[in-house]
Design a protein around this motif. Structure first.
Motif, mmCIF file in Angstrom:
data_model
loop_
_atom_site.group_PDB
_atom_site.id
_atom_site.type_symbol
_atom_site.label_atom_id
_atom_site.label_comp_id
_atom_site.label_asym_id
_atom_site.label_seq_id
_atom_site.Cartn_x
_atom_site.Cartn_y
_atom_site.Cartn_z
ATOM 1 N N GLU A 171 0.881 -1.374 -0.020
ATOM 2 C CA GLU A 171 -0.203 0.125 -0.088
ATOM 3 C C GLU A 171 0.940 1.311 0.132
ATOM 4 O O GLU A 171 0.450 2.361 -0.732
ATOM 5 C CB GLU A 171 -0.859 -0.097 1.161
ATOM 6 C CG GLU A 171 -1.786 -1.250 1.279
ATOM 7 C CD GLU A 171 -2.816 -1.007 2.412
ATOM 8 O OE1 GLU A 171 -2.732 -0.145 3.317
ATOM 9 O OE2 GLU A 171 -3.658 -1.935 2.456
ATOM 10 N N ASP A 172 2.101 1.203 0.619
ATOM 11 C CA ASP A 172 2.694 2.561 0.894
ATOM 12 C C ASP A 172 4.030 2.343 -0.011
ATOM 13 O O ASP A 172 5.087 2.558 0.487
ATOM 14 C CB ASP A 172 3.069 2.687 2.187
ATOM 15 C CG ASP A 172 1.741 2.930 3.117
ATOM 16 O OD1 ASP A 172 0.940 3.399 2.662
ATOM 17 O OD2 ASP A 172 1.736 1.932 4.360
ATOM 18 N N VAL A 173 4.010 2.161 -1.361
ATOM 19 C CA VAL A 173 5.122 2.406 -2.095
ATOM 20 C C VAL A 173 5.405 3.829 -2.796
ATOM 21 O O VAL A 173 4.369 4.262 -3.203
ATOM 22 C CB VAL A 173 4.839 1.172 -3.595
ATOM 23 C CG1 VAL A 173 6.065 1.212 -4.525
ATOM 24 C CG2 VAL A 173 4.435 -0.037 -3.053
ATOM 25 N N ALA A 174 6.614 4.200 -2.459
ATOM 26 C CA ALA A 174 6.569 5.496 -2.733
ATOM 27 C C ALA A 174 6.796 5.794 -4.247
ATOM 28 O O ALA A 174 7.206 4.870 -5.030
ATOM 29 C CB ALA A 174 8.156 5.903 -2.259
ATOM 30 N N PRO A 175 6.573 7.003 -4.786
ATOM 31 C CA PRO A 175 6.437 7.179 -6.227
ATOM 32 C C PRO A 175 7.526 6.979 -6.802
ATOM 33 O O PRO A 175 7.619 6.295 -8.154
ATOM 34 C CB PRO A 175 6.142 8.708 -6.380
ATOM 35 C CG PRO A 175 5.355 8.910 -5.105
ATOM 36 C CD PRO A 175 6.029 8.185 -4.036
ATOM 37 N N GLU A 176 8.716 7.248 -6.097
ATOM 38 C CA GLU A 176 10.128 6.880 -6.895
ATOM 39 C C GLU A 176 10.310 5.155 -7.140
ATOM 40 O O GLU A 176 10.631 4.778 -8.118
ATOM 41 C CB GLU A 176 11.293 7.406 -6.105
ATOM 42 C CG GLU A 176 12.694 7.068 -6.628
ATOM 43 C CD GLU A 176 12.937 7.597 -8.063
ATOM 44 O OE1 GLU A 176 13.490 7.158 -8.873
ATOM 45 O OE2 GLU A 176 12.241 8.600 -8.364
ATOM 46 N N GLU A 177 9.822 4.391 -6.138
ATOM 47 C CA GLU A 177 9.945 3.044 -6.246
ATOM 48 C C GLU A 177 9.170 2.515 -7.290
ATOM 49 O O GLU A 177 9.136 1.642 -7.895
ATOM 50 C CB GLU A 177 9.680 2.592 -4.901
ATOM 51 C CG GLU A 177 10.669 2.711 -3.679
ATOM 52 C CD GLU A 177 10.186 2.015 -2.506
ATOM 53 O OE1 GLU A 177 10.595 0.864 -2.206
ATOM 54 O OE2 GLU A 177 9.467 2.362 -1.687
ATOM 55 N N VAL A 178 7.848 3.087 -7.331
ATOM 56 C CA VAL A 178 6.853 2.872 -8.364
ATOM 57 C C VAL A 178 7.484 2.925 -9.677
ATOM 58 O O VAL A 178 7.365 1.901 -10.761
ATOM 59 C CB VAL A 178 5.521 3.571 -8.505
ATOM 60 C CG1 VAL A 178 4.769 3.232 -9.465
ATOM 61 C CG2 VAL A 178 4.714 3.282 -7.094
ATOM 62 N N ARG A 179 8.441 4.118 -10.177
ATOM 63 C CA ARG A 179 8.894 4.221 -11.463
ATOM 64 C C ARG A 179 9.882 3.400 -11.455
ATOM 65 O O ARG A 179 10.057 2.841 -12.590
ATOM 66 C CB ARG A 179 9.582 5.617 -11.362
ATOM 67 C CG ARG A 179 8.393 6.828 -11.660
ATOM 68 C CD ARG A 179 8.973 8.276 -11.962
ATOM 69 N NE ARG A 179 9.816 8.502 -10.673
ATOM 70 C CZ ARG A 179 9.172 9.533 -9.977
ATOM 71 N NH1 ARG A 179 7.965 9.832 -9.851
ATOM 72 N NH2 ARG A 179 9.840 10.014 -8.903
ATOM 73 N N GLN A 180 10.772 3.109 -10.522
ATOM 74 C CA GLN A 180 11.772 1.879 -10.609
ATOM 75 C C GLN A 180 11.299 0.521 -11.001
ATOM 76 O O GLN A 180 11.781 -0.121 -11.656
ATOM 77 C CB GLN A 180 12.732 2.010 -9.348
ATOM 78 C CG GLN A 180 13.425 3.090 -8.938
ATOM 79 C CD GLN A 180 14.123 3.147 -7.759
ATOM 80 O OE1 GLN A 180 14.164 2.256 -7.104
ATOM 81 N NE2 GLN A 180 15.234 4.097 -7.533
ATOM 82 N N ILE A 181 10.394 0.331 -10.231
ATOM 83 C CA ILE A 181 9.660 -1.273 -10.548
ATOM 84 C C ILE A 181 8.945 -1.244 -11.741
ATOM 85 O O ILE A 181 9.154 -2.333 -12.598
ATOM 86 C CB ILE A 181 8.479 -1.387 -9.348
ATOM 87 C CG1 ILE A 181 9.226 -1.752 -7.977
ATOM 88 C CG2 ILE A 181 7.588 -2.578 -9.810
ATOM 89 C CD1 ILE A 181 8.196 -1.754 -6.763
ATOM 90 N N GLY A 182 8.519 -0.142 -12.376
ATOM 91 C CA GLY A 182 7.652 0.081 -13.536
ATOM 92 C C GLY A 182 8.706 -0.233 -14.474
ATOM 93 O O GLY A 182 8.504 -0.896 -15.659
ATOM 94 N N SER A 183 10.006 0.329 -14.433
ATOM 95 C CA SER A 183 11.090 0.364 -15.245
ATOM 96 C C SER A 183 11.627 -1.201 -15.271
ATOM 97 O O SER A 183 11.911 -1.790 -16.619
ATOM 98 C CB SER A 183 12.169 1.272 -14.801
ATOM 99 O OG SER A 183 13.395 1.082 -16.125
ATOM 100 N N MET A 184 11.547 -1.992 -14.335
ATOM 101 C CA MET A 184 12.321 -3.313 -14.280
ATOM 102 C C MET A 184 11.210 -4.161 -14.819
ATOM 103 O O MET A 184 11.503 -4.979 -15.588
ATOM 104 C CB MET A 184 12.200 -3.630 -12.620
ATOM 105 C CG MET A 184 13.327 -2.995 -12.153
ATOM 106 S SD MET A 184 13.793 -3.461 -10.402
ATOM 107 C CE MET A 184 15.065 -2.230 -9.847
#
Length: 369
Positions: free
Chosen positions: A172-185
């Protein structure tokens, strides 16, 4: 006479009854099964119905001549690989050239002896068997290597996609920067899987196209356009993909090759991708395209780990070397795919490699002067 010829089916097409009967009797006495037709139209129907192992066909006949019959067969994949020998009393240079360009395998000039007939038939059937055995061995090799490499190659990107997407779905608490990194992966894993599937499909198509004279002829009529226009964008994308800006030094001749821009790009992409994959950061890869008369020569050099002579000789689809020592991505298709694409376009590919010193891959393709 080998006993296996008893199962070989020969279709004889000739409107001259005397020649047709003599040919049929000679082949039957040698052990072949013989089918007959009196004109090209009936011959085409017989070929489609009986799938002969070889066709002996007169050139000048009513309803449909030999050249039209050959063209009709070569345009259908199911029958394009049947060996086809012309029978003619007018085998001048022009006739020979026309027949060979249309895809004929041989010519017999009337009158011919029984020995000449038997030798011509045996030679073509032996060649057909040799080609079949070669492709069977290639597919055996592919099947064996698939069992070893593909489970890993599919599982790795799929695990990445499933694992990272699960984080997004459950946390639930994924930071926006982590979301971008995960999306890139996830995107990177998806691209890897997409590239593998595309290569698998193309490699399978190439195995079939090799025996399809009509498809091969169509491929060789394509033109790449200016080589530099086709390849520079691919070179730039590869440096971005491997995060190695400025690592590829390229020079391109003002020429075009007798191959589509898509497949020329595929050849250079696969070879250069391998060169970057198996060489260290800080080293450079050179990609040069030089025109010389009717040949375009593309050379890709790296200063990577190289291969032994034995490994070079064993290059085939889904073949990787020393995976236990080196982590690498891909199903080992790159060089095998490049070789198949090059050869189907009437080109050649050679590899010179030395362990721990690097590899040079040279591709020669027909070009427009």
């Amino acid at each position: 006479m080998d006993h296996t010829t008893k199962t070989q089916k020969i279709l004889v097409i000739d409107d001259e009854e005397s020649y047709r009967q003599i040919i049929s009797m000679t082949l039957q006495m040698t052990g072949y099964e013989v089918l007959e037709a009196t004109n090209g139209l009936d011959g085409l129907a017989a070929a489609k119905m009986h799938h002969p192992d070889l066709i002996l066909c007169d050139v000048n006949m009513p309803k449909m001549d030999g050249h039209a019959l050959l063209a009709a067969l070569r345009n259908e994949q199911e029958f394009a690989g049947i060996p086809f020998v012309f029978l003619t009393g007018n085998a001048g240079p022009g006739d020979l050239r026309k027949g060979m360009q249309a895809g004929a395998d041989d010519y017999l000039t009337k009158p011919f002896s029984a020995e000449e007939l038997i030798n011509a038939v045996a030679t073509r059937i032996t060649k057909k068997r040799t080609i079949q055995k070669y492709f069977e061995s290639q597919f055996d090799d592919i099947r064996s290597n698939i069992a070893l490499s593909l489970p890993h190659e599919f599982r790795t990107p799929l695990n990445g996609i499933l694992g990272f997407s699960q984080i997004l779905a459950e946390e639930e608490d994924v930071a926006p920067e982590e979301v971008r990194q995960i999306g890139s992966m996830i995107n990177k894993s998806g691209k890897r899987l997409h590239h593998l599937l595309e290569n698998l499909v193309l490699f399978g198509q190439l195995q079939l196209w090799r025996t399809d004279a009509a498809k091969t002829s169509a491929l060789r009529k394509e033109r790449s356009g200016r080589v530099g226009d086709t390849l520079q964008a691919i070179i730039d994308d590869l440096m971005v993909k491997h995060e190695r800006p400025g690592s590829i030094i390229s020079t391109f001749a003002e020429a075009e090759a007798r191959i589509s821009a898509q497949y020329l790009g595929k050849i250079v992409e696969e070879v250069t991708d391998n060169a970057l994959k198996f060489s260290d950061r800080g080293t450079t890869v050179s990609v040069d395209a030089v025109a010389n008369g009717t040949t375009l020569t593309i050379t890709v050099r790296d200063a990577g780990r190289g291969m032994t002579e034995e490994q070079v000789g064993r290059i085939s689809g889904f073949q990787q070397f020393e995976r236990g020592y080196y982590e690498q991505q891909g199903a080992g298709l790159g060089l095998a795919l490049t070789r198949a694409l090059t050869e189907i376009h009437d080109g050649t590919l050679s590899i010179v490699s030395e362990k721990n010193l690097g590899t040079t891959v040279t591709i020669a393709l027909p070009s427009n002067p």
